[in-house]
Write a protein that holds these residues in place. Structure first.
Motif, mmCIF file in Angstrom:
data_model
loop_
_atom_site.group_PDB
_atom_site.id
_atom_site.type_symbol
_atom_site.label_atom_id
_atom_site.label_comp_id
_atom_site.label_asym_id
_atom_site.label_seq_id
_atom_site.Cartn_x
_atom_site.Cartn_y
_atom_site.Cartn_z
ATOM 1 N N THR A 70 0.891 -1.341 -0.079
ATOM 2 C CA THR A 70 -0.024 0.015 -0.007
ATOM 3 C C THR A 70 0.917 1.195 0.025
ATOM 4 O OG1 THR A 70 -1.942 -1.183 1.116
ATOM 5 C CG2 THR A 70 -1.849 1.012 1.094
ATOM 6 N N ALA A 71 1.842 1.187 0.846
ATOM 7 C CA ALA A 71 3.070 2.348 0.939
ATOM 8 C C ALA A 71 3.435 2.430 -0.479
ATOM 9 C CB ALA A 71 3.817 2.345 1.998
ATOM 10 N N LEU A 72 3.758 1.524 -1.014
ATOM 11 C CA LEU A 72 4.630 1.491 -2.397
ATOM 12 C C LEU A 72 3.699 2.136 -3.485
ATOM 13 C CD1 LEU A 72 7.033 0.669 -4.254
ATOM 14 C CD2 LEU A 72 5.744 -1.493 -4.547
ATOM 15 N N ALA A 73 2.296 1.665 -3.391
ATOM 16 C CA ALA A 73 1.392 2.486 -4.160
ATOM 17 C C ALA A 73 1.386 3.779 -4.207
ATOM 18 C CB ALA A 73 -0.056 1.629 -4.174
ATOM 19 N N GLY A 112 -2.982 -5.297 -8.729
ATOM 20 C CA GLY A 112 -4.013 -5.126 -7.546
ATOM 21 C C GLY A 112 -4.014 -3.738 -6.857
ATOM 22 N N TYR A 113 -2.526 -3.658 -6.534
ATOM 23 C CA TYR A 113 -2.156 -2.179 -5.675
ATOM 24 C C TYR A 113 -1.818 -1.107 -6.568
ATOM 25 C CZ TYR A 113 -1.939 -5.064 -1.520
ATOM 26 O OH TYR A 113 -1.777 -5.979 -0.477
ATOM 27 N N LEU A 114 -1.303 -1.432 -8.112
ATOM 28 C CA LEU A 114 -1.202 -0.028 -8.751
ATOM 29 C C LEU A 114 -1.949 0.048 -9.823
ATOM 30 C CD1 LEU A 114 2.892 -0.801 -9.046
ATOM 31 C CD2 LEU A 114 1.617 0.609 -7.358
ATOM 32 N N PHE A 115 -3.179 -0.339 -9.674
ATOM 33 C CA PHE A 115 -4.354 -0.202 -10.831
ATOM 34 C C PHE A 115 -4.481 1.040 -11.282
ATOM 35 C CE2 PHE A 115 -8.789 -0.983 -12.151
ATOM 36 C CZ PHE A 115 -8.600 -1.655 -13.393
ATOM 37 N N ILE A 116 -4.553 2.141 -10.600
ATOM 38 C CA ILE A 116 -4.633 3.453 -11.058
ATOM 39 C C ILE A 116 -3.325 4.193 -11.599
ATOM 40 C CG2 ILE A 116 -6.524 3.789 -9.372
ATOM 41 C CD1 ILE A 116 -4.419 5.781 -7.559
ATOM 42 N N ALA A 117 -2.245 3.387 -11.677
ATOM 43 C CA ALA A 117 -1.226 3.571 -12.502
ATOM 44 C C ALA A 117 -0.689 2.559 -13.293
ATOM 45 C CB ALA A 117 0.040 3.822 -11.517
#
Length: 564
Positions: free
Chosen positions: A343-346, A382-387
């Motif tokens: 989450t922090a990475l995202a 999953g975590y970077l879907f908006i990027a």
């Protein structure tokens, strides 16, 4: 402009604070006026009278610090007994509170001591006799003497005198033999003290050692090893401070000890957290793997309260030499699948106005097994879907690497990425297949499959019967504009700035003109040129056509566990 005689008379008759208040800001660098204030204050019966203390107590904020600046310039010129000077300095420091400028009077006291050796000697004698006020100012007196033997004598004693001696040694200019002797004195004392006191001693040892690069630091490293297991807040803060100030000159063993110590950080200690974040950001290029592991542990342990800031700093750094290390660390964290870390990475990535991914992933950072490669790709989605371009970087790396996982990776590229994004992601992928490379076949097929879906979307959009009429659209626009105006009026009425600032309404044009008052009280016209500003960011189609299904898919990708 006030004369020397006038301001000296004001100080002599009305007090030191009164004289400081009449001195104009433009006259603060006038050495003659400063010395005149000092002469007037030195001739009074009391350097700081009750009236002066009352006047000082009524000053707050910038008004107080403006007076403090003058008094700091005056202090070195005063001819008074040490107790009176120390009382003045102590009063100014205490009233300054926690402001960074509050300790400036201490520097003025150091200059005062340095003007006459007898002054420092008198303070040292009083401190060793147990005078509390002299003990608080002992470190500056020792510094003023510049005598390491005198400072070492204090460092070998107990309590506040030892702390002053150690601190003075760390600030002095020592030759190598004096530095070795001072380090020996400090490090011998560390073993017998609790962690809270040992921390300050180690910090002083680091300050001394930094000035002498050839000195053997093994004993300092051993002391840090011993301290690294402490949970004492002072010890942890010292290790964060040591990394910040000395990290680039520390040995690998010393850095490793401090990083271990940071794992005991209390997220509620805001100053320590800020110091640690800054230190980790500064040191990351030198120790990417070690700092990365520390940050990951801190983020997971504190639920993102510590480590996230330095993580964002590292991934916003555009240094090309670290690009591979950033990709390697991000891949490692996605493979481990820790929710807090991912989450922090995202939060480090944003593709607003971007035409390329934030992170280019080389094939060699991917895990070896096909199952793990797909697991990393699913986590990235999953975590970077908006990027989406950044999320697709792991898929592209997998396709370039080749292997059994390529068909499954191509399916992930098609669904969900290309089914949800047809803008910058598509253009970036199309640019990739313009050059020869392994995996182009899979990228091209995914784009062609998506093209069929996009064309179907376009055909389904043109249903004239469902379009609202022009009058209905105009009515909605009018209602929205009216509602917006009411919201703005309500916000202006509640704003604290409404009574302080003027409001300008720009009807048309490419610049705004206004006037300001300069420091001489003259109003001058100013012109501010204006330009267009736009932000472009694509939203995934799934949040409109299938919000529940899209969210469910992303939850599966985020929380699925890796098969061992």
């Amino acid at each position: 402009m006030i004369t020397d005689d006038e301001i000296e008379k004001i100080v002599r008759d009305q007090g030191l604070i009164a004289g400081a208040q009449v001195l104009a800001p433009s006259d603060r660098n006038n050495e003659n006026l400063i010395e005149a204030i000092a002469r007037g204050a030195s001739s009074r019966n009391d350097l700081l009278s009750d009236a002066d203390i009352d006047a000082l107590g009524k000053l707050h904020g910038s008004n107080f610090f403006n007076i403090q600046i003058v008094l700091c310039q005056v202090s070195p010129h005063l001819v008074r007994a040490p107790p009176e000077i120390m009382a003045l300095v102590s009063t100014l420091v205490e009233q300054g509170g926690e402001d960074l400028a509050a300790n400036q009077p201490n520097a003025a006291f150091l200059k005062w001591c340095a003007k006459d050796d007898r002054r420092a000697s008198e303070v040292i004698v009083s401190a060793r006799a147990g005078d509390p006020l002299a003990l608080r100012h002992l470190v500056f007196a020792l510094q003023a003497t510049g005598d390491p033997e005198e400072a070492q004598r204090s460092a070998k004693n107990e309590g506040d005198e030892r702390a002053a001696g150690v601190l003075a040694l760390s600030r002095m200019t020592l030759d190598e033999s004096e530095a070795l002797s001072s380090l020996s004195t400090i490090l011998e004392a560390i073993e017998s003290f609790p962690h809270e006191e040992a921390a300050s001693l180690i910090k002083a040892a680091l300050d001394i050692a930094e000035k002498h690069p050839t000195i053997d630091r093994s004993e300092i490293a051993a002391a840090l090893d011993q301290l690294s297991g402490s949970t004492d807040p002072t010890a942890v803060h010292m290790m964060a401070t040591a990394l910040y100030w000395h990290g680039k000159k520390m040995s690998d063993r010393e850095v490793a000890s401090c990083l271990r110590g940071l794992l005991s950080i209390n997220p509620e200690k805001a100053a320590t957290v800020q110091q640690a974040e800054t230190a980790l950001s500064e040191l990351w290029p030198e120790y990417p793997a070690e700092i990365g592991q520390t940050v990951a542990t801190l983020i997971s342990k504190t639920q993102g309260q510590v480590g996230s800031k330095s993580l964002r700093q590292f991934f916003s750094d555009d240094t090309s030499e670290l690009a591979g290390e950033r990709a390697r660390l991000a891949t490692k964290w996605l493979l481990e699948g820790d929710h807090q870390m991912c989450t922090a990475l995202a939060h480090c990535f944003s593709e607003v106005n971007s035409t390329e991914p934030n992170l280019n992933v080389p094939p060699d950072v991917l895990p070896d097994s096909a199952k793990d490669q797909i697991f990393v790709c699913r986590k990235a989605i999953g975590y970077l879907f908006i990027a989406p371009m950044t999320a697709a970087s792991w898929i592209i790396a997998l396709l370039r690497k080749g292997g059994a996982a390529s068909p499954a990776a191509a399916d992930l590229l098609f669904d969900p990425l290309l089914l949800n994004y047809g803008g910058a992601l598509r253009k970036w992928l199309e640019s990739l297949i313009q050059k020869r490379g392994r995996g182009n076949k899979f990228i091209r097929e995914a784009l062609e499959r998506a093209e069929v879906i996009w064309e179907g979307f376009e055909e389904a959009r043109d249903v004239v019967e469902l379009e609202p009429s022009s009058s209905q659209r105009a009515l909605v626009r009018f209602q929205e504009a009216e509602e917006s105006e009411k919201i703005h009026e309500s916000a202006r009425e509640k704003s604290l700035f409404a009574s302080l600032l003027t409001t300008q309404t720009l009807l048309y044009g490419d610049r705004s003109s206004y006037s300001i008052m300069d420091h001489e009280g003259i109003r001058r016209p100013q012109t501010l040129k204006m330009g267009a500003m736009s932000v472009e960011s694509e939203l995934p189609k799934g949040i409109f056509f299938d919000p529940t299904g899209t969210d469910y898919m992303l939850e599966i990708f985020r929380f699925e566990q890796r098969d061992n």
